[in-house]
Design a protein around this motif. Structure first.
Motif, PDB file in Angstrom:
ATOM      1  N   LEU A  51       0.842  -1.198   0.000  1.00 24.65           N
ATOM      2  CA  LEU A  51       0.000   0.000   0.000  1.00 24.65           C
ATOM      3  C   LEU A  51       0.879   1.251   0.000  1.00 24.65           C
ATOM      4  N   LEU A  52       1.968   1.191   0.737  1.00 24.88           N
ATOM      5  CA  LEU A  52       2.918   2.301   0.757  1.00 24.88           C
ATOM      6  C   LEU A  52       3.571   2.465  -0.617  1.00 24.88           C
ATOM      7  N   VAL A  53       3.981   1.354  -1.222  1.00 21.58           N
ATOM      8  CA  VAL A  53       4.576   1.409  -2.567  1.00 21.58           C
ATOM      9  C   VAL A  53       3.567   2.004  -3.544  1.00 21.58           C
ATOM     10  N   GLU A  54       2.317   1.565  -3.461  1.00 20.52           N
ATOM     11  CA  GLU A  54       1.282   2.070  -4.359  1.00 20.52           C
ATOM     12  C   GLU A  54       1.061   3.575  -4.168  1.00 20.52           C
ATOM     13  N   ALA A  55       1.181   4.045  -2.932  1.00 15.36           N
ATOM     14  CA  ALA A  55       0.983   5.467  -2.653  1.00 15.36           C
ATOM     15  C   ALA A  55       2.157   6.313  -3.140  1.00 15.36           C
ATOM     16  N   LEU A  56       3.380   5.790  -3.051  1.00 11.18           N
ATOM     17  CA  LEU A  56       4.567   6.567  -3.394  1.00 11.18           C
ATOM     18  C   LEU A  56       4.946   6.489  -4.866  1.00 11.18           C
ATOM     19  N   ALA A  57       4.706   5.350  -5.482  1.00 10.05           N
ATOM     20  CA  ALA A  57       5.107   5.154  -6.882  1.00 10.05           C
ATOM     21  C   ALA A  57       3.981   5.598  -7.812  1.00 10.05           C
ATOM     22  N   ASP A  58       4.350   6.008  -9.003  1.00  7.47           N
ATOM     23  CA  ASP A  58       3.344   6.354 -10.005  1.00  7.47           C
ATOM     24  C   ASP A  58       2.743   5.101 -10.640  1.00  7.47           C
ATOM     25  N   ARG A  59       3.534   4.027 -10.672  1.00  6.33           N
ATOM     26  CA  ARG A  59       3.083   2.739 -11.206  1.00  6.33           C
ATOM     27  C   ARG A  59       3.880   1.645 -10.516  1.00  6.33           C
ATOM     28  N   TRP A  60       3.271   0.465 -10.386  1.00 11.71           N
ATOM     29  CA  TRP A  60       4.043  -0.692  -9.958  1.00 11.71           C
ATOM     30  C   TRP A  60       3.417  -1.935 -10.565  1.00 11.71           C
ATOM     31  N   SER A  61       4.234  -2.963 -10.735  1.00 12.30           N
ATOM     32  CA  SER A  61       3.773  -4.190 -11.374  1.00 12.30           C
ATOM     33  C   SER A  61       4.686  -5.346 -10.975  1.00 12.30           C
ATOM     34  N   THR A  67      10.000 -10.329 -10.389  1.00 11.12           N
ATOM     35  CA  THR A  67      10.524  -8.982 -10.206  1.00 11.12           C
ATOM     36  C   THR A  67       9.348  -8.071  -9.917  1.00 11.12           C
ATOM     37  N   VAL A  68       9.446  -7.309  -8.830  1.00 16.40           N
ATOM     38  CA  VAL A  68       8.455  -6.280  -8.541  1.00 16.40           C
ATOM     39  C   VAL A  68       9.079  -4.963  -8.963  1.00 16.40           C
ATOM     40  N   ARG A  69       8.374  -4.251  -9.846  1.00 13.37           N
ATOM     41  CA  ARG A  69       8.873  -3.005 -10.433  1.00 13.37           C
ATOM     42  C   ARG A  69       7.994  -1.851  -9.973  1.00 13.37           C
ATOM     43  N   ALA A  70       8.632  -0.798  -9.502  1.00 16.95           N
ATOM     44  CA  ALA A  70       7.935   0.443  -9.157  1.00 16.95           C
ATOM     45  C   ALA A  70       8.587   1.570  -9.951  1.00 16.95           C
ATOM     46  N   GLU A  71       7.761   2.439 -10.509  1.00 16.29           N
ATOM     47  CA  GLU A  71       8.277   3.561 -11.284  1.00 16.29           C
ATOM     48  C   GLU A  71       7.797   4.871 -10.676  1.00 16.29           C
ATOM     49  N   LEU A  72       8.732   5.798 -10.555  1.00 11.56           N
ATOM     50  CA  LEU A  72       8.431   7.131 -10.052  1.00 11.56           C
ATOM     51  C   LEU A  72       8.779   8.121 -11.150  1.00 11.56           C
ATOM     52  N   ASP A  73       7.806   8.932 -11.531  1.00 11.10           N
ATOM     53  CA  ASP A  73       8.071   9.942 -12.556  1.00 11.10           C
ATOM     54  C   ASP A  73       8.980  11.007 -11.966  1.00 11.10           C
ATOM     55  N   LEU A  74      10.026  11.336 -12.711  1.00  9.81           N
ATOM     56  CA  LEU A  74      10.948  12.370 -12.254  1.00  9.81           C
ATOM     57  C   LEU A  74      10.352  13.736 -12.507  1.00  9.81           C
ATOM     58  N   PRO A  75      10.543  14.669 -11.560  1.00  7.95           N
ATOM     59  CA  PRO A  75      10.024  16.020 -11.790  1.00  7.95           C
ATOM     60  C   PRO A  75      10.750  16.675 -12.966  1.00  7.95           C
ATOM     61  N   ARG A  76      10.005  17.400 -13.732  1.00  4.81           N
ATOM     62  CA  ARG A  76      10.601  18.129 -14.869  1.00  4.81           C
ATOM     63  C   ARG A  76      11.303  19.369 -14.335  1.00  4.81           C
ATOM     64  N   ARG A  77      12.510  19.581 -14.809  1.00  4.29           N
ATOM     65  CA  ARG A  77      13.235  20.790 -14.418  1.00  4.29           C
ATOM     66  C   ARG A  77      12.691  21.954 -15.224  1.00  4.29           C
ATOM     67  N   PRO A  78      12.589  23.121 -14.600  1.00  2.00           N
ATOM     68  CA  PRO A  78      12.085  24.279 -15.350  1.00  2.00           C
ATOM     69  C   PRO A  78      13.010  24.608 -16.522  1.00  2.00           C
ATOM     70  N   GLN A  79      12.387  24.948 -17.621  1.00  2.00           N
ATOM     71  CA  GLN A  79      13.137  25.321 -18.818  1.00  2.00           C
ATOM     72  C   GLN A  79      13.597  26.770 -18.706  1.00  2.00           C
ATOM     73  N   HIS A  80      14.859  27.013 -18.978  1.00  2.00           N
ATOM     74  CA  HIS A  80      15.389  28.374 -18.953  1.00  2.00           C
ATOM     75  C   HIS A  80      15.385  28.944 -20.355  1.00  2.00           C
TER      76      HIS A  80
END
Length: 159
Positions: free
Chosen positions: A125-135, A145-158
């Motif tokens: 439940l914690l993994v599901e709350a923190l990760a954007d996807r898991w499988s 294999t348990v895979r969790a993916e976290l989307d990286l924040p986009r850096r502001p464009q200068h």
């Protein structure tokens, strides 16, 4: 039309820019703790600071998946494996593999809520709350294999 087996210039660059950390650990509580500690140190090397929210989320995900591999995926004499992959501007992937393919967690999105008296069942439940996807995926030649993916924040464009 592009042949799917033929890499394009974009996919070549993405593969070249991707960063991967792979390490096997003993299937013990000590191995699970070490996996979490080395994961956050690797993130720091990749420019994700130790005190950041992302580092904390990855630490919790690695801790839970590693503890599950030690508790539910244990095969005596077999290690578990942690793989972190960072593709710039995209996703941070956490994969924890163990040698027990027969003990699989429920599918993402179908986790039941544990009762107040239950002393287990909260980790995913914690993994599901923190990760954007898991499988969960089969591992060749044996295990899962348990895979969790976290989307990286986009850096502001200068400009």
């Amino acid at each position: 039309m592009t042949n799917p087996a033929t890499p394009t210039a974009h996919s070549d660059r993405a593969l070249h820019d991707a960063r991967t950390f792979t390490q096997r650990f003993s299937s013990t509580p000590r191995g699970a703790r070490l996996a979490r500690r080395l994961a956050v140190l690797q993130l720091d090397r990749w420019g994700i600071p130790l005190a950041s929210d992302l580092s904390g989320a990855v630490a919790a995900v690695v801790a839970e998946l590693s503890a599950n591999a030690v508790t539910h995926g244990l095969v005596p004499g077999r290690d578990f494996e942690l793989v972190l992959t960072r593709a710039p501007g995209a996703v941070l992937r956490v994969e924890v593999s163990d040698a027990r393919g027969d003990r699989r967690p429920p599918a993402s999105g179908s986790l039941g809520r544990p009762g107040h008296a239950d002393d287990a069942g909260r980790g995913l439940l914690l993994v599901e709350a923190l990760a954007d996807r898991w499988s969960v995926h089969d591992r060749v030649p044996v295990g899962k294999t348990v895979r969790a993916e976290l989307d990286l924040p986009r850096r502001p464009q200068h400009p």
